[in-house]
Design a protein around this motif. Sequence first.
Motif, PDB file in Angstrom:
ATOM      1  N   TYR A 182      23.896  53.488  30.369  1.00 36.20           N
ATOM      2  CA  TYR A 182      23.851  52.428  29.339  1.00 36.20           C
ATOM      3  C   TYR A 182      22.223  52.438  29.168  1.00 36.20           C
ATOM      4  O   TYR A 182      21.690  52.672  27.760  1.00 36.20           O
ATOM      5  CB  TYR A 182      24.396  50.920  29.503  1.00 36.20           C
ATOM      6  CG  TYR A 182      23.907  50.426  28.364  1.00 36.20           C
ATOM      7  CD1 TYR A 182      24.639  50.322  27.212  1.00 36.20           C
ATOM      8  CD2 TYR A 182      23.056  49.202  28.403  1.00 36.20           C
ATOM      9  CE1 TYR A 182      24.333  49.606  25.954  1.00 36.20           C
ATOM     10  CE2 TYR A 182      22.599  48.241  27.199  1.00 36.20           C
ATOM     11  CZ  TYR A 182      23.323  48.591  26.379  1.00 36.20           C
ATOM     12  OH  TYR A 182      23.112  47.683  25.296  1.00 36.20           O
ATOM     13  N   LEU A 211      20.627  56.062  28.216  1.00 34.71           N
ATOM     14  CA  LEU A 211      21.108  56.322  26.691  1.00 34.71           C
ATOM     15  C   LEU A 211      19.776  55.677  26.042  1.00 34.71           C
ATOM     16  O   LEU A 211      19.801  55.886  24.905  1.00 34.71           O
ATOM     17  CB  LEU A 211      22.326  56.105  26.393  1.00 34.71           C
ATOM     18  CG  LEU A 211      23.267  57.117  26.912  1.00 34.71           C
ATOM     19  CD1 LEU A 211      24.707  56.842  26.505  1.00 34.71           C
ATOM     20  CD2 LEU A 211      22.926  58.550  26.623  1.00 34.71           C
ATOM     21  N   LYS A 231      18.024  56.918  22.872  1.00 32.60           N
ATOM     22  CA  LYS A 231      18.236  56.241  21.659  1.00 32.60           C
ATOM     23  C   LYS A 231      17.005  56.390  20.814  1.00 32.60           C
ATOM     24  O   LYS A 231      16.822  56.721  19.667  1.00 32.60           O
ATOM     25  CB  LYS A 231      19.105  55.136  21.885  1.00 32.60           C
ATOM     26  CG  LYS A 231      19.523  54.598  20.419  1.00 32.60           C
ATOM     27  CD  LYS A 231      20.716  53.536  20.969  1.00 32.60           C
ATOM     28  CE  LYS A 231      20.306  52.232  21.196  1.00 32.60           C
ATOM     29  NZ  LYS A 231      21.563  51.289  21.205  1.00 32.60           N
ATOM     30  N   TYR A 239      27.626  61.494  21.993  1.00 32.00           N
ATOM     31  CA  TYR A 239      26.735  60.409  21.647  1.00 32.00           C
ATOM     32  C   TYR A 239      25.615  60.650  20.496  1.00 32.00           C
ATOM     33  O   TYR A 239      25.315  59.858  19.858  1.00 32.00           O
ATOM     34  CB  TYR A 239      25.969  60.064  22.996  1.00 32.00           C
ATOM     35  CG  TYR A 239      24.968  58.992  23.103  1.00 32.00           C
ATOM     36  CD1 TYR A 239      25.335  57.619  22.682  1.00 32.00           C
ATOM     37  CD2 TYR A 239      23.562  59.198  22.945  1.00 32.00           C
ATOM     38  CE1 TYR A 239      24.612  56.575  22.901  1.00 32.00           C
ATOM     39  CE2 TYR A 239      22.689  58.043  23.033  1.00 32.00           C
ATOM     40  CZ  TYR A 239      23.295  56.910  22.818  1.00 32.00           C
ATOM     41  OH  TYR A 239      22.242  55.749  22.684  1.00 32.00           O
ATOM     42  N   GLY A 279      25.252  59.335  16.782  1.00 34.73           N
ATOM     43  CA  GLY A 279      24.101  58.425  16.778  1.00 34.73           C
ATOM     44  C   GLY A 279      23.208  59.027  15.659  1.00 34.73           C
ATOM     45  O   GLY A 279      22.390  58.223  14.707  1.00 34.73           O
ATOM     46  N   LYS A 284      25.119  53.242  15.919  1.00 38.09           N
ATOM     47  CA  LYS A 284      24.455  53.387  17.564  1.00 38.09           C
ATOM     48  C   LYS A 284      25.240  52.464  18.346  1.00 38.09           C
ATOM     49  O   LYS A 284      25.580  52.854  19.535  1.00 38.09           O
ATOM     50  CB  LYS A 284      22.992  52.599  17.402  1.00 38.09           C
ATOM     51  CG  LYS A 284      21.928  53.802  16.633  1.00 38.09           C
ATOM     52  CD  LYS A 284      20.619  52.994  16.727  1.00 38.09           C
ATOM     53  CE  LYS A 284      19.703  53.680  15.681  1.00 38.09           C
ATOM     54  NZ  LYS A 284      18.703  53.015  15.358  1.00 38.09           N
ATOM     55  N   ALA A 290      28.402  54.508  18.982  1.00 40.42           N
ATOM     56  CA  ALA A 290      28.150  55.537  19.895  1.00 40.42           C
ATOM     57  C   ALA A 290      28.007  55.235  21.283  1.00 40.42           C
ATOM     58  O   ALA A 290      28.535  55.943  22.286  1.00 40.42           O
ATOM     59  CB  ALA A 290      26.728  56.464  19.398  1.00 40.42           C
ATOM     60  N   THR A 291      27.228  54.081  21.533  1.00 46.18           N
ATOM     61  CA  THR A 291      27.040  53.706  22.880  1.00 46.18           C
ATOM     62  C   THR A 291      28.675  53.368  23.529  1.00 46.18           C
ATOM     63  O   THR A 291      28.836  53.492  24.629  1.00 46.18           O
ATOM     64  CB  THR A 291      26.080  52.395  22.973  1.00 46.18           C
ATOM     65  OG1 THR A 291      25.120  52.713  22.171  1.00 46.18           O
ATOM     66  CG2 THR A 291      25.843  52.197  24.254  1.00 46.18           C
ATOM     67  N   ILE A 312      30.631  56.294  24.358  1.00 42.49           N
ATOM     68  CA  ILE A 312      29.966  57.185  25.654  1.00 42.49           C
ATOM     69  C   ILE A 312      30.255  56.232  27.126  1.00 42.49           C
ATOM     70  O   ILE A 312      30.755  56.861  27.711  1.00 42.49           O
ATOM     71  CB  ILE A 312      28.842  57.415  25.486  1.00 42.49           C
ATOM     72  CG1 ILE A 312      28.428  58.734  26.267  1.00 42.49           C
ATOM     73  CG2 ILE A 312      27.693  56.407  25.565  1.00 42.49           C
ATOM     74  CD1 ILE A 312      29.117  59.929  25.731  1.00 42.49           C
ATOM     75  N   TRP A 355      37.100  51.337  21.856  1.00 44.31           N
ATOM     76  CA  TRP A 355      35.892  52.498  21.379  1.00 44.31           C
ATOM     77  C   TRP A 355      36.427  53.500  20.386  1.00 44.31           C
ATOM     78  O   TRP A 355      35.936  53.907  19.551  1.00 44.31           O
ATOM     79  CB  TRP A 355      35.452  53.288  22.786  1.00 44.31           C
ATOM     80  CG  TRP A 355      36.950  54.109  23.267  1.00 44.31           C
ATOM     81  CD1 TRP A 355      37.753  53.682  24.113  1.00 44.31           C
ATOM     82  CD2 TRP A 355      37.134  55.882  22.930  1.00 44.31           C
ATOM     83  NE1 TRP A 355      38.658  54.834  24.594  1.00 44.31           N
ATOM     84  CE2 TRP A 355      38.342  55.817  23.723  1.00 44.31           C
ATOM     85  CE3 TRP A 355      36.642  56.558  22.002  1.00 44.31           C
ATOM     86  CZ2 TRP A 355      38.813  57.115  23.452  1.00 44.31           C
ATOM     87  CZ3 TRP A 355      37.149  57.749  21.815  1.00 44.31           C
ATOM     88  CH2 TRP A 355      38.236  57.960  22.749  1.00 44.31           C
ATOM     89  N   GLY A 369      34.396  54.428  17.266  1.00 45.42           N
ATOM     90  CA  GLY A 369      33.810  55.742  17.531  1.00 45.42           C
ATOM     91  C   GLY A 369      34.336  56.986  16.578  1.00 45.42           C
ATOM     92  O   GLY A 369      33.360  57.633  15.933  1.00 45.42           O
TER      93      GLY A 369
END
Lengths: 483, 496
Positions: free
Chosen positions: A422, A425, A429, B147, B151, B167, B170-171, B174, B238, B242
Amino acid sequence: MLEKFIPISFELSVSVLAFLLLLLDIFGVRSKRVFAAVGIIGLILTLPLTNHMWGMHATLFGGAYVLDGMAVFFKVLFIFITLLIFLFSLDFLEKKFEFRGEYYSMLLFVCLGLMLAVSSADLLTLFISIELISLPLYLLAAFEKKNKASSEAGLKYFLLGAFASAIFLYGISMVYGTVGSTKFVDIITAAGKMNLYASPVMLLGIIGLLTGLGFKISASPFHMWSPDVFEGAPTPVAAFISVAPKAAGIAIIIRLFLLSMAAPQVQPVWVLILLLLSAMSMTIGNLTAIPQKDFKRMLAYSGIAQIGYVLLALAAATTLGIASAMFYMILYAFTNLGAFGVLMLVTRMNGSSSISEFAGLSKRAPALALMLLLSLLSLAGIPPLAGFVGKFYLFLAAFQHGGLLFKIMVLYAILNSVVSLYYYLGVLKVAYFDPPADEGTVRVPTSSGLALFLCGMTIVVLGILPPLSTWVVNITQSMGLSL
Amino acid sequence: MDFPFLTFIIGIPLLGLILIILSEDDQKDRIRTIAGITSFITMLFCIFMFCLYNYDQGGYQFVEWISWFPAIGVEYHLGVDGFNAPLVLLTGILGFACTMVSFNIKERVREYFALTFAVLAGVFGVFASMNLFFFIVFYELSSIPMYFLIGIWGSDKMGEGKEVNKKYAATKLILYLQLGGGLILLGALGLYFLSGANTFNMWILQKFPIAAKWQMIVFPIIFIGFAIEAGMVPFHTWLPDGHSAAPTALSMILAGVLLKMGGYGIIRVAVGLMPDGADFWLKIFAVFAIINILYGALCAMMQTDIKYIIAYSSVSHMGLVILGIAAMTPLALQGASFQMFSHGIITALLFALAGYLYEKTHTRALKDYGGLGVKIPMLAAIFVFAGLASLGLPGLSGFVAELMVFLGAYKIFPVIVILGIFGILLTAIYILRAVQKIFFGPLNEKCFVSGDLTGVEKAGPVVLAFVIALFGFFPSILTKVTNPAVLDLISRFGGM
């Protein structure tokens, strides 16, 4: 005649090199490039020495110093780390502060200490080498004299480091009191006959030793210094602190505990402590890394977590555990240096190390962004990068150990590595999704570019060529050390 | 040695990836051409492979077996049987369709196609690997690029309700996928040591299953790992975010093949390697399956964003797959296998059309549409076709799959199957509601439409629609291939 010196030839050449650089400073050489070039060429010239040492098992100075496969392995790793730091420092120093020649020679003294530490087979030699690592590092951390944060980092590192050293020394005295000798060979024999219930002094000794070492490898709960020191210290120095002493600490734990205190009478004690350190490091490292806004602080906490994974494999106390930890230290060194290298180049101009500096990096410098991607994903353990193979071995080693406790710990470590993804990323990001704050492209100087290229190649090659890791496993098995 | 079909199938996308990276970023047409040709050749290879699979003989074919790292039992070991041959074919077809759909991407074309091809290569690898180590490596290879795809090229939620940022989506995606991957890794380590075989080779692990008491523990770990991927309630959150935030092509891959990786993993790894654990746990997971079917359908009814409707319909339909596996009768398992293939194609088609719809109208919210059938007849026609396939119209592939699952599972779980049939009813409601709101009724004057499908845009949807009809009319093309594998698994399963 000369053959006698072969086992310590690395140490001899590095100390000669360090003094040579000091002499250059005295004789008035002021060009930064000359210092770095002499250092880099000298270090590269030492590498062929490996040829003579391979497969050697030598004991010197009445058993205070050993040279075996593991020692050579770590020594070569330290030479590479120092080389990379030289390459990075060259560009960084240029911008950051007025040059002082002792910078490079201090780095070499640290390298000398690291090399001695992984070969020490006597508690006193070990203590002296650890001090040799630490003292120049305290100075290097405070090297940016005009910067308050740097001075603070140096002072904090020094005070806490001195404290840790004192505890370590106290631990040594306890062990000496029980065993009657400071040599590792004597510890091996004594540990076999020990009864910890009857003599709890040894227990205190082990705790003291592990506390001191825990500080050096910044394992939680002895990690408090590392984020502050990383943040304040000049970035190349922070990068150095983040990898080199940790690798040495792991090597010392292997030699002092896994090899010397393997007797069933004492083993459960340090295994339990290592497990405890591992669990705490993983938890605290990963959870505290999440809210960090500063990249160096984040890497500090991530490093704490990474050490947690390594300690888990070491706690398994098997050959595979040692091999996987050694392998992990290579890739951790190259990966972490890669991440720090990108930071150095991106923030060379303004000296900030905030994560927001990376905004739009994929547009400003695609190559650097890719390097950041490789190193952070490798730290997170994503295949096909080295970090995955490394973590895979660590978990394999821990899982192989029969106990259910270890299996639960592996589950915990895997969950932790999901958490770690996390925050890694989070940085990517910023680098890939956010619009750039500053449109200018980032200039990549040759030396840093070369260093980053080396790191990147290592991350990828170690990841996709498992035979290389077989090589590490073979070294461990050929060390000829009984477990 | 035979022609290494599977290595080529994994290798050609990787080759395409390299060629794409070597192009300049502004040579958009060149990149598109490379992508189109590469994906087309890959599809041809997949079709050849599927046609050449000898179903009379059954078992594993096109096997490639190279020792990679013998010290820890890691081998580069590929092969297909009745379970993964259709899925490789599915991936090949979708890969081509996705590339066609992606021709409209204008920004950062090079990176986009490079990442998409990395995902494709990873998915092929997962389906073809017979070694758990490589299985996991390919799994991660396919999930990480997602991701960045979401994103960078994704979009935020439209329509009413909670706001979802790309975002965030995406987080979330993943992290969930990595959690699933982590559990699978843990399970793989368990199999490695507890079997005593010290290998990741699934063929050997299948012959020497781990002790029954360990299966009870390892089975749910691996099952949940895969169930996260397959979008099983309560690990599905998700999925809608997603899938909806992803760019069109990735939505198609996610719904079309990523969910199937979960279903396939459950069959191959969880059930295939741990029959005793499966015997006990599958009955419990059947309950989750029915929750999936009903809950997914109910959620889909409430959505106001067209992509969310399709995403929740995936949740609902994956419930059927899990139900089919849980029942463990030959027919139900065949149905599950068929449903994976059929749902992959249908949902991908729906996502492709939703993507075009968004491009033409710049909205995904249902309320902004109305009566578009007049303006975009071609898109409307294919959408209605896909919708009907999704709700299980006889003659199309969705119907065959549902029928087989329900018939096969009825003997084992009568109550659940009856409840499941309500799910089908709900599917009809939400699909027809969406179709009616978008294409029928009075024309919404405010809705600006830039035109119907043109030229190359037709390629992807038409190919997929053709496949749906083909397998609807001739399901035996697929069932012939899956049959030997299904019977083999059931025979090893014994107990039921």
